[in-house]
Every structure is written in C-alpha cells, then in structure tokens.
Design an enzyme around this catalytic site. Sequence first.
Site, PDB file in Angstrom:
ATOM      1  N   ASP A  32       0.824  -1.212   0.000  1.00 23.84           N
ATOM      2  CA  ASP A  32       0.000   0.000   0.000  1.00 23.84           C
ATOM      3  C   ASP A  32       0.858   1.262   0.000  1.00 23.84           C
ATOM      4  O   ASP A  32       0.711   2.124  -0.851  1.00 23.84           O
ATOM      5  CB  ASP A  32      -0.976   0.005   1.194  1.00 23.84           C
ATOM      6  CG  ASP A  32      -0.292  -0.249   2.539  1.00 23.84           C
ATOM      7  OD1 ASP A  32       0.946  -0.485   2.576  1.00 23.84           O
ATOM      8  OD2 ASP A  32      -0.994  -0.216   3.559  1.00 23.84           O
ATOM      9  N   ASP A  62       6.767   4.123   3.706  1.00 23.06           N
ATOM     10  CA  ASP A  62       7.082   5.300   4.522  1.00 23.06           C
ATOM     11  C   ASP A  62       8.578   5.240   4.845  1.00 23.06           C
ATOM     12  O   ASP A  62       9.393   5.682   4.038  1.00 23.06           O
ATOM     13  CB  ASP A  62       6.183   5.269   5.762  1.00 23.06           C
ATOM     14  CG  ASP A  62       6.345   6.473   6.660  1.00 23.06           C
ATOM     15  OD1 ASP A  62       7.013   7.443   6.251  1.00 23.06           O
ATOM     16  OD2 ASP A  62       5.802   6.473   7.785  1.00 23.06           O
ATOM     17  N   LYS A  94       5.991   7.840   0.294  1.00 24.32           N
ATOM     18  CA  LYS A  94       6.135   9.129   0.982  1.00 24.32           C
ATOM     19  C   LYS A  94       7.533   9.654   0.714  1.00 24.32           C
ATOM     20  O   LYS A  94       8.517   9.085   1.186  1.00 24.32           O
ATOM     21  CB  LYS A  94       5.916   8.957   2.479  1.00 24.32           C
ATOM     22  CG  LYS A  94       4.466   8.775   2.835  1.00 24.32           C
ATOM     23  CD  LYS A  94       4.261   8.987   4.314  1.00 24.32           C
ATOM     24  CE  LYS A  94       2.876   8.527   4.699  1.00 24.32           C
ATOM     25  NZ  LYS A  94       2.681   8.569   6.162  1.00 24.32           N
ATOM     26  N   ARG A 147     -10.653   2.109   5.876  1.00 22.20           N
ATOM     27  CA  ARG A 147     -10.112   1.316   4.763  1.00 22.20           C
ATOM     28  C   ARG A 147     -11.040   1.326   3.553  1.00 22.20           C
ATOM     29  O   ARG A 147     -10.603   1.150   2.425  1.00 22.20           O
ATOM     30  CB  ARG A 147      -9.886  -0.137   5.200  1.00 22.20           C
ATOM     31  CG  ARG A 147      -8.808  -0.328   6.248  1.00 22.20           C
ATOM     32  CD  ARG A 147      -8.440  -1.811   6.351  1.00 22.20           C
ATOM     33  NE  ARG A 147      -7.693  -2.137   7.556  1.00 22.20           N
ATOM     34  CZ  ARG A 147      -6.369  -2.012   7.688  1.00 22.20           C
ATOM     35  NH1 ARG A 147      -5.664  -1.532   6.689  1.00 22.20           N
ATOM     36  NH2 ARG A 147      -5.772  -2.354   8.802  1.00 22.20           N
TER      37      ARG A 147
HETATM   38  P1  IMP Z   1       7.271   1.744   6.896  1.00 19.78           P
HETATM   39  O1  IMP Z   1       7.874   0.473   7.455  1.00 19.78           O
HETATM   40  O2  IMP Z   1       7.625   2.951   7.715  1.00 19.78           O
HETATM   41  O3  IMP Z   1       7.608   1.940   5.439  1.00 19.78           O
HETATM   42  O4  IMP Z   1       5.700   1.616   7.069  1.00 19.78           O
HETATM   43  C1  IMP Z   1       4.946   0.911   6.168  1.00 19.78           C
HETATM   44  C2  IMP Z   1       3.589   0.543   6.708  1.00 19.78           C
HETATM   45  O5  IMP Z   1       3.097   1.483   7.668  1.00 19.78           O
HETATM   46  C3  IMP Z   1       2.608   0.579   5.554  1.00 19.78           C
HETATM   47  O6  IMP Z   1       2.576  -0.659   4.879  1.00 19.78           O
HETATM   48  C4  IMP Z   1       1.318   0.946   6.242  1.00 19.78           C
HETATM   49  O7  IMP Z   1       0.684  -0.223   6.711  1.00 19.78           O
HETATM   50  C5  IMP Z   1       1.743   1.821   7.405  1.00 19.78           C
HETATM   51  N1  IMP Z   1       1.660   3.261   7.043  1.00 19.78           N
HETATM   52  C6  IMP Z   1       2.687   4.106   6.758  1.00 19.78           C
HETATM   53  N2  IMP Z   1       2.245   5.343   6.475  1.00 19.78           N
HETATM   54  C7  IMP Z   1       0.895   5.272   6.556  1.00 19.78           C
HETATM   55  C8  IMP Z   1      -0.157   6.263   6.354  1.00 19.78           C
HETATM   56  O8  IMP Z   1       0.044   7.439   6.015  1.00 19.78           O
HETATM   57  N3  IMP Z   1      -1.429   5.805   6.545  1.00 19.78           N
HETATM   58  C9  IMP Z   1      -1.721   4.516   6.902  1.00 19.78           C
HETATM   59  N4  IMP Z   1      -0.775   3.583   7.084  1.00 19.78           N
HETATM   60  C10 IMP Z   1       0.527   3.957   6.920  1.00 19.78           C
HETATM   61 MG    MG Z   2       1.181  -2.144   4.735  1.00 16.99          MG
END
Ligand code: IMP
Ligand code: MG
Length: 192
Positions: free
Chosen positions: A112, A115, A143, A177
């Site tokens: 999805d 980040d 992001k 969702r």
């Molecule tokens: P990362 O490990 O920091 O890249 O986080 C990834 C996961 O965090 C994604 O697969 C989402 O499930 C959740 N996530 C990160 N940013 C958002 C957001 O803005 N809205 C909702 N879920 C997010």
């Molecule tokens: Mg996810």
Amino acid sequence: MPGASDRPHLTPDDDPDLGEIVVTEEALARRLAELGAEITRDYQGRSPLLICVLKGAVMFMADLARHVELPVELDFMAVSSYGSATKSSGVVRIVKDLDIDLGGRDVIVVEDIVDSGLTLNYLLKNLASRDPASLEVCALLLKEGQQKAEPPLRYVGFRLPNTFLVGYGLDVAERYRNLRDIRTFVGEVGGR
Ligand code: IMP
Ligand code: MG
C-alpha cells in the site's frame, strides 16, 4: 457527551477527522490501468505471483490484478510491525505466511505505502531467501524523503509528501479502509 469523532459519520465529507482528498477515485482508476499495462508488458509470457501485504494493500491488489492481462496467481501475507501507531520500527513479525512456494516464481510484492521503507526491506529479505526467479515491488504510494531504508521499487503509483493518509485500504486503528479515495487524516491518532 460523546465528542464529534465518536459518532459514526454517514459520509467521509461529514467527518471532521478527515482532511483533503489527496488521490481521487478517478486518479486511482487511471493510474492502476497504467500500472497493470506496464506489468502486462514487462511480464509477457510469464505468470507472475502477486503477493498482497495485508491488510492495507487489499483494495490495491484486487483492482490492480484485474488490469494485468496475464495468468496471475494471488497470495496474501500479513506482517505486524512493532512501533507506535503511526511509525514502524523495522522489527517485523510474520503473522500470516504465504500458501504458495516462491521457488522459481516471478514474484511481485504489492504494498500500500512505503514510509520509512523498513517493513518492506525486512519483507524483501525474507522473500528473497525463498529462491524466487525474480522479486519486484509494486507500491501504490511512496512518501517522499521519508525512507530510512531504500527498498528497490519497480512500480510506484504516486509519490506524495509526508502526511498521514487513510482510505483505499489505509487505516487509522482499522477505520477508513473502505473510503473510495485517499485522504489526509487530521484527527488524533488513538484519540478515539
Ligand atoms: P514503513 O515500514 O515505515 O515503510 O511503514 C509501512 C507501513 O506502515 C505501511 O505498509 C502501512 O501499513 C503503514 N503506514 C505508513 N504510512 C501510513 C499512512 O500514512 N497511513 C496509513 N498507514 C501507513
Ligand atoms: Mg502495509
């Protein structure tokens, strides 16, 4: 007296916790058709295995798969990432593993949102150890400027600035969702 955000809202436009629409339903439909066409072209003669990372990518994979004109297979996995409500730590636990053996398969991980990139990085290391013929990522959202790890992203739907987003699979505490578009969340996380 319950506060405004304790009441169920009939439409997203009535919900004070929701901000502006960042990606419209129409923009999603257009971009998914493009991504599906790219994957169809890139994987001619093969049958890729699409892996949905639950739960956030469920809408995305369902819609994307219908734009891929190849004999695809679908599988699902769920990970839980330790960290706060909105920040992941990179320490990931597999909560539901795949049913299909990845050996020799052309795997596309459908995510999805990327980040920090830490969750995906962990996942890719884990999947790579299962000897797929190829391993690529299709992420709906990225992001910009937030990545602590730089997972290789073959396909990216939209590059967005760093705001917290909900809708089209993305949640806050399991809500929103089912929104048809992607919006900013301006309420308090965990404030419900
Ligand atoms: P990362 O490990 O920091 O890249 O986080 C990834 C996961 O965090 C994604 O697969 C989402 O499930 C959740 N996530 C990160 N940013 C958002 C957001 O803005 N809205 C909702 N879920 C997010
Ligand atoms: Mg996810």
